[in-house]
Design a protein around this motif. Structure first.
Motif, short mmCIF file in Angstrom:
data_model
loop_
_atom_site.label_atom_id
_atom_site.label_comp_id
_atom_site.label_asym_id
_atom_site.label_seq_id
_atom_site.Cartn_x
_atom_site.Cartn_y
_atom_site.Cartn_z
N SER A 38 -35.05 -112.18 75.29
CA SER A 38 -35.55 -113.23 76.04
C SER A 38 -35.50 -114.21 75.64
O SER A 38 -33.88 -114.93 73.92
CB SER A 38 -36.78 -112.77 76.18
N LEU A 39 -35.67 -115.77 75.21
CA LEU A 39 -35.36 -116.98 74.86
C LEU A 39 -35.93 -116.76 72.84
O LEU A 39 -35.16 -117.45 71.71
CB LEU A 39 -35.54 -118.22 74.99
N VAL A 40 -36.64 -115.52 73.01
CA VAL A 40 -37.16 -115.71 71.40
C VAL A 40 -36.52 -114.83 71.15
O VAL A 40 -36.61 -114.67 69.63
CB VAL A 40 -38.91 -116.17 71.67
N TYR A 41 -37.03 -113.96 71.36
CA TYR A 41 -36.51 -112.34 70.69
C TYR A 41 -35.43 -110.94 71.65
O TYR A 41 -35.57 -111.51 72.80
CB TYR A 41 -37.68 -111.32 70.78
N GLU A 42 -35.14 -110.20 70.49
CA GLU A 42 -34.16 -109.33 71.45
C GLU A 42 -34.44 -107.94 71.16
O GLU A 42 -34.35 -107.05 69.62
CB GLU A 42 -32.80 -109.76 70.76
N ILE A 43 -34.58 -106.94 72.44
CA ILE A 43 -34.49 -105.36 72.12
C ILE A 43 -33.58 -104.61 72.49
O ILE A 43 -32.98 -104.76 73.53
CB ILE A 43 -35.75 -104.81 73.29
N THR A 44 -33.23 -103.61 71.40
CA THR A 44 -31.35 -103.11 71.94
C THR A 44 -32.07 -101.79 71.35
O THR A 44 -32.87 -101.14 70.66
CB THR A 44 -30.59 -103.35 71.28
N VAL A 45 -31.92 -100.88 72.63
CA VAL A 45 -32.84 -99.50 72.13
C VAL A 45 -30.93 -98.59 72.74
O VAL A 45 -30.01 -99.08 73.87
CB VAL A 45 -33.51 -99.07 74.00
N TYR A 46 -30.99 -98.14 71.13
CA TYR A 46 -29.20 -97.63 71.47
C TYR A 46 -29.05 -95.88 71.53
O TYR A 46 -30.86 -95.09 71.83
CB TYR A 46 -28.79 -98.02 70.21
N ASN A 47 -28.51 -95.27 72.61
CA ASN A 47 -27.86 -94.14 73.08
C ASN A 47 -27.43 -94.17 73.19
O ASN A 47 -26.48 -93.82 74.51
CB ASN A 47 -28.90 -93.80 74.12
N GLU A 48 -25.86 -94.10 72.18
CA GLU A 48 -24.74 -94.18 72.39
C GLU A 48 -23.52 -93.08 71.84
O GLU A 48 -24.57 -92.67 70.28
CB GLU A 48 -23.85 -95.33 72.16
N LYS A 49 -22.38 -92.96 72.31
CA LYS A 49 -21.72 -91.37 71.44
C LYS A 49 -20.96 -92.66 70.75
O LYS A 49 -20.47 -93.55 70.79
CB LYS A 49 -20.44 -90.96 72.02
N ILE A 50 -20.51 -91.92 69.17
CA ILE A 50 -19.63 -92.48 68.07
C ILE A 50 -18.62 -92.32 68.66
O ILE A 50 -17.91 -91.43 68.62
CB ILE A 50 -20.11 -92.25 66.70
N ASN A 51 -17.09 -92.95 68.52
CA ASN A 51 -15.59 -93.32 68.66
C ASN A 51 -15.09 -91.65 69.71
O ASN A 51 -14.56 -90.85 68.58
CB ASN A 51 -15.47 -93.04 67.32
N ASN A 52 -16.05 -91.66 70.76
CA ASN A 52 -15.74 -90.04 71.13
C ASN A 52 -15.84 -88.85 70.30
O ASN A 52 -15.94 -88.07 70.56
CB ASN A 52 -14.62 -90.33 72.53
N THR A 53 -17.20 -88.42 69.29
CA THR A 53 -17.36 -87.15 68.88
C THR A 53 -18.82 -87.23 69.97
O THR A 53 -19.08 -87.88 70.47
CB THR A 53 -17.91 -87.85 67.69
N GLU A 54 -19.02 -85.84 69.24
CA GLU A 54 -20.20 -85.28 69.19
C GLU A 54 -21.51 -85.90 69.09
O GLU A 54 -22.40 -86.54 68.90
CB GLU A 54 -20.50 -83.05 69.07
N PHE A 55 -21.03 -87.20 67.91
CA PHE A 55 -22.16 -87.77 66.97
C PHE A 55 -22.81 -88.98 68.13
O PHE A 55 -22.31 -89.50 68.63
CB PHE A 55 -21.67 -88.04 66.02
N THR A 56 -23.85 -89.26 67.58
CA THR A 56 -24.58 -90.42 68.72
C THR A 56 -25.10 -91.34 67.70
O THR A 56 -26.54 -90.72 66.85
CB THR A 56 -25.53 -90.12 69.69
N LYS A 57 -26.02 -92.33 68.43
CA LYS A 57 -26.45 -93.61 67.27
C LYS A 57 -28.17 -93.64 68.32
O LYS A 57 -27.95 -93.93 69.62
CB LYS A 57 -25.19 -94.75 67.40
N GLN A 58 -29.14 -93.37 68.27
CA GLN A 58 -30.12 -93.41 69.11
C GLN A 58 -30.97 -94.13 67.93
O GLN A 58 -30.93 -94.49 66.77
CB GLN A 58 -30.55 -92.32 69.15
N GLY A 59 -31.85 -95.01 68.39
CA GLY A 59 -32.88 -95.39 67.94
C GLY A 59 -33.52 -97.10 68.76
O GLY A 59 -32.42 -97.50 69.92
N VAL A 60 -34.24 -98.04 68.07
CA VAL A 60 -34.36 -99.67 68.21
C VAL A 60 -34.21 -100.37 67.77
O VAL A 60 -34.59 -100.33 66.11
CB VAL A 60 -36.63 -99.45 69.77
N THR A 61 -33.84 -101.23 67.58
CA THR A 61 -33.46 -102.79 66.92
C THR A 61 -34.15 -104.14 67.62
O THR A 61 -34.69 -103.92 68.53
CB THR A 61 -32.11 -103.15 66.85
N VAL A 62 -35.00 -104.55 66.68
CA VAL A 62 -35.65 -106.11 67.47
C VAL A 62 -35.18 -107.22 66.35
O VAL A 62 -35.47 -106.84 65.45
CB VAL A 62 -37.43 -105.46 67.05
#
Length: 76
Positions: A38-62
């Motif tokens: 929005s104009l005031v805030y941003e919420i990012t919900v992560y669920n992605e693989k790191i460099n095409n490996t089996e490791f993932t990045k998960q969580g929330v950033t506000v």
């Protein structure tokens, strides 16, 4: 006088709604990362693989006005 006050009140409510209601941004290339902004805030919900490996990045950033408030991401 009451009509003018009512119109000003409605305009203020509309401006607050525009500033606070988020819209969804889809990030292409990720495995499920979602971003709500929005104009005031941003919420990012992560669920992605790191460099095409089996490791993932998960969580929330506000962030609010560009300052990070919450970061609960984990990699593993």
């Amino acid at each position: 006088m009451k009509k003018k006050t009512f119109v000003v009140f409605i305009v203020i409510l509309l401006l607050l709604a525009v500033a606070l209601v988020p819209y969804k941004i889809t990030k292409i290339g990720n495995d499920g990362t979602k971003c709500y902004k929005s104009l005031v805030y941003e919420i990012t919900v992560y669920n992605e693989k790191i460099n095409n490996t089996e490791f993932t990045k998960q969580g929330v950033t506000v962030t609010c006005f560009g300052n990070e408030i919450v970061n609960s991401t984990s990699e593993g």
